[in-house]
Design an enzyme around this catalytic site. Structure first.
Site, short mmCIF file in Angstrom:
data_model
loop_
_atom_site.label_atom_id
_atom_site.label_comp_id
_atom_site.label_asym_id
_atom_site.label_seq_id
_atom_site.Cartn_x
_atom_site.Cartn_y
_atom_site.Cartn_z
N VAL A 11 0.82 -1.21 0.00
CA VAL A 11 0.00 0.00 0.00
C VAL A 11 0.86 1.26 0.00
O VAL A 11 0.66 2.17 -0.80
CB VAL A 11 -0.95 0.01 1.22
CG1 VAL A 11 -1.74 1.31 1.28
CG2 VAL A 11 -1.88 -1.18 1.18
N ASP A 29 10.11 3.27 6.62
CA ASP A 29 9.83 1.88 6.97
C ASP A 29 10.87 1.43 7.98
O ASP A 29 12.05 1.79 7.87
CB ASP A 29 9.89 0.98 5.72
CG ASP A 29 9.14 -0.33 5.92
OD1 ASP A 29 8.07 -0.51 5.33
OD2 ASP A 29 9.65 -1.18 6.69
N ARG A 34 14.35 -3.49 3.41
CA ARG A 34 13.36 -2.99 2.47
C ARG A 34 13.81 -1.63 1.90
O ARG A 34 13.72 -1.39 0.69
CB ARG A 34 12.00 -2.84 3.17
CG ARG A 34 10.90 -2.18 2.34
CD ARG A 34 10.44 -3.05 1.22
NE ARG A 34 9.19 -2.54 0.61
CZ ARG A 34 8.77 -2.86 -0.59
NH1 ARG A 34 9.46 -3.69 -1.34
NH2 ARG A 34 7.64 -2.37 -1.06
N THR A 122 -6.55 -0.99 7.47
CA THR A 122 -7.91 -1.47 7.71
C THR A 122 -8.12 -1.74 9.20
O THR A 122 -7.34 -2.46 9.83
CB THR A 122 -8.17 -2.76 6.92
OG1 THR A 122 -7.94 -2.50 5.53
CG2 THR A 122 -9.61 -3.22 7.10
N CYS A 262 -6.47 -9.37 3.56
CA CYS A 262 -7.71 -8.60 3.69
C CYS A 262 -8.94 -9.48 3.93
O CYS A 262 -9.51 -9.46 5.01
CB CYS A 262 -7.93 -7.76 2.43
SG CYS A 262 -6.82 -6.35 2.29
N ARG A 333 1.21 -13.59 2.29
CA ARG A 333 0.58 -13.31 3.57
C ARG A 333 -0.72 -14.09 3.75
O ARG A 333 -1.63 -14.01 2.95
CB ARG A 333 0.30 -11.80 3.70
CG ARG A 333 1.55 -10.96 3.89
CD ARG A 333 1.22 -9.49 3.91
NE ARG A 333 0.71 -9.03 2.62
CZ ARG A 333 0.25 -7.80 2.40
NH1 ARG A 333 0.21 -6.92 3.39
NH2 ARG A 333 -0.18 -7.45 1.20
#
Length: 423
Positions: A11, A29, A34, A122, A262, A333
């Protein structure tokens, strides 16, 4: 205006790149590996390209462009903070808000008057104002909706989807008061070509996101339950669905595994809030129970097919094609393919897993599985097409694996007379 994006995953990175075309953006991050990969133009999520990353990094402008860091000192003079950290669930299937709380505490230390913190992660309705805001107030010493403000704009990134990308998906926005809501909406309007939808409150925006995925979960659980029923009857579920779909208003969902970050997670967030308020969400949780058992069901079904064909199960060799939670995407994931793998192992079978898109060290760390390098020169008793990667659809690839073996097509992706079973 300086914007800090906290979290550079599926995202955060696309968001940071898009905003950096018009604003000065800091991409933060906590994972130094990363950051180093991105600085070298490597995005292991495959959501962006090396060219896009380097273009954003090489603007060399104090006014626009992207700066990547894991050093909190570089985020302190931002006016906008956008939080895109993961919101997983615990083993007990309750919300794990630790990443969200940590991000809020970090940002709170740098908050100044008139700053805006926007959450995209979320959550359940009320989480931003009930959990995050008190942490921001405590860390900053400032007063919410007087000294600083908040917004919520739920992420709608679809991993692996190269058609419905960030700017092409309408964005729901909201703010902690009418003026801030308008500012948040205008900010996203500056990058989202599909437009925005200004929700009446942060809670409404939070709820809109969590029900998007809960709705899909419930619908899929219905057809998965049909698959369980029709398997006992002895008829093909997909043939039934094709017949039913001839009616104009039939919703044509297909059975399958429900994993990912999700759809298989968000219903638990809504259920948590409902139960906190004294209501037991029977439909939500029953759908989750159905979907969670499908991996075990597929594994057992493959074993039954092998037994009926006269195969010896103990020490048999089975090839599992795919480990990611969806096709053409490296995201592992909460992949439910692991449930099939575990079920097959419980019968004493030897199971190889091949997935050219998954990152091997991530699979090893997450599932303790060593992916094989290729499928050549191995004699398998059964092959399961578990993920519909384009790599698996070529005639050349299928010629390697389809040869007098049990073939189970989990995703109904094969047009072959050799298929022995499907979901």
């Amino acid at each position: 205006m300086k914007i800090t994006i906290v979290g550079l995953g599926y995202v955060g990175l696309p968001l940071a790149l898009e905003f950096s075309k018009q604003y000065q953006v800091v991409g933060f991050d906590i994972n130094l590996d990363r950051i180093d990969e991105l600085r070298n133009g490597i995005d292991r999520t495959n959501e962006t390209t090396s060219v896009d990353i380097q273009k954003a990094l090489n603007k060399n402008s104090s006014e626009i462009g992207l700066f990547l860091t894991n050093n909190v000192d570089f985020i302190k003079d931002s006016q906008i903070y956008i939080v895109t950290v993961p919101t997983p669930i615990t083993i007990a299937k309750t919300p794990d808000l630790d990443p969200l709380k940590s991000a809020s505490k970090m940002i709170g230390k740098f908050l100044r008057n008139d700053d805006i913190v926007i959450y995209e992660s979320t959550v359940y309705p009320g989480c931003t104002e009930e959990v995050c805001v008190p942490i921001l107030e405590n860390a900053s010493g400032l007063v919410f909706n007087k000294d600083f403000f908040c917004g919520y704009s739920p992420e709608r990134i679809n991993p692996g989807d190269k058609l419905n990308t960030l700017t092409k998906i309408k964005k729901v926005t909201s703010g902690s008061n009418a003026a801030i809501a308008k500012k948040v909406d205008e900010l996203y309007k500056s990058i989202i070509t599909a437009g925005t939808y200004l929700a009446s409150s942060i809670k409404v925006a939070e709820a809109s996101k969590v029900i998007e995925n809960a709705q899909r979960d419930v619908n899929i659980s219905f057809v998965n339950e049909l698959a369980l029923i029709f398997d006992r009857i002895g008829i093909n579920t997909n043939e039934v669905l094709e017949a039913a779909a001839t009616k104009w208003n039939f919703l044509h969902y297909k059975p399958g595994l429900v994993g990912g970050h999700c759809i298989s997670v968000d219903p638990y967030y809504l259920a948590y809030k409902a139960e906190e308020l004294g209501y037991h969400p029977a439909v939500l949780l029953s759908g989750r129970r159905v979907n969670d058992q499908m991996g075990e069901f597929v594994g057992a079904k493959v074993i039954k097919l092998m037994i009926n064909k006269g195969f010896k199960i103990k020490n048999s060799n089975i090839l599992l094609l795919g480990i990611t939670f969806k096709e053409n995407c490296p995201d592992i994931r909460n992949s439910k393919i692991i449930d099939i793998h575990s079920e097959l192992l419980s019968y004493g079978a030897n199971v190889d897993v091949y997935d050219p898109l998954a990152v091997k060290d991530e699979v090893r760390a997450e599932f303790d599985i060593n992916l094989i390098n290729d499928v050549k020169n191995v004699d398998y008793d059964a092959v399961i097409f578990a993920v519909a990667h384009n790599n698996f659809l070529s005639d050349e690839f299928q010629d390697l694996v389809i040869d007098r073996r049990i073939i189970f097509d989990l995703k109904n992706m094969l047009d072959s007379p050799y298929i022995d079973g499907c979901l």
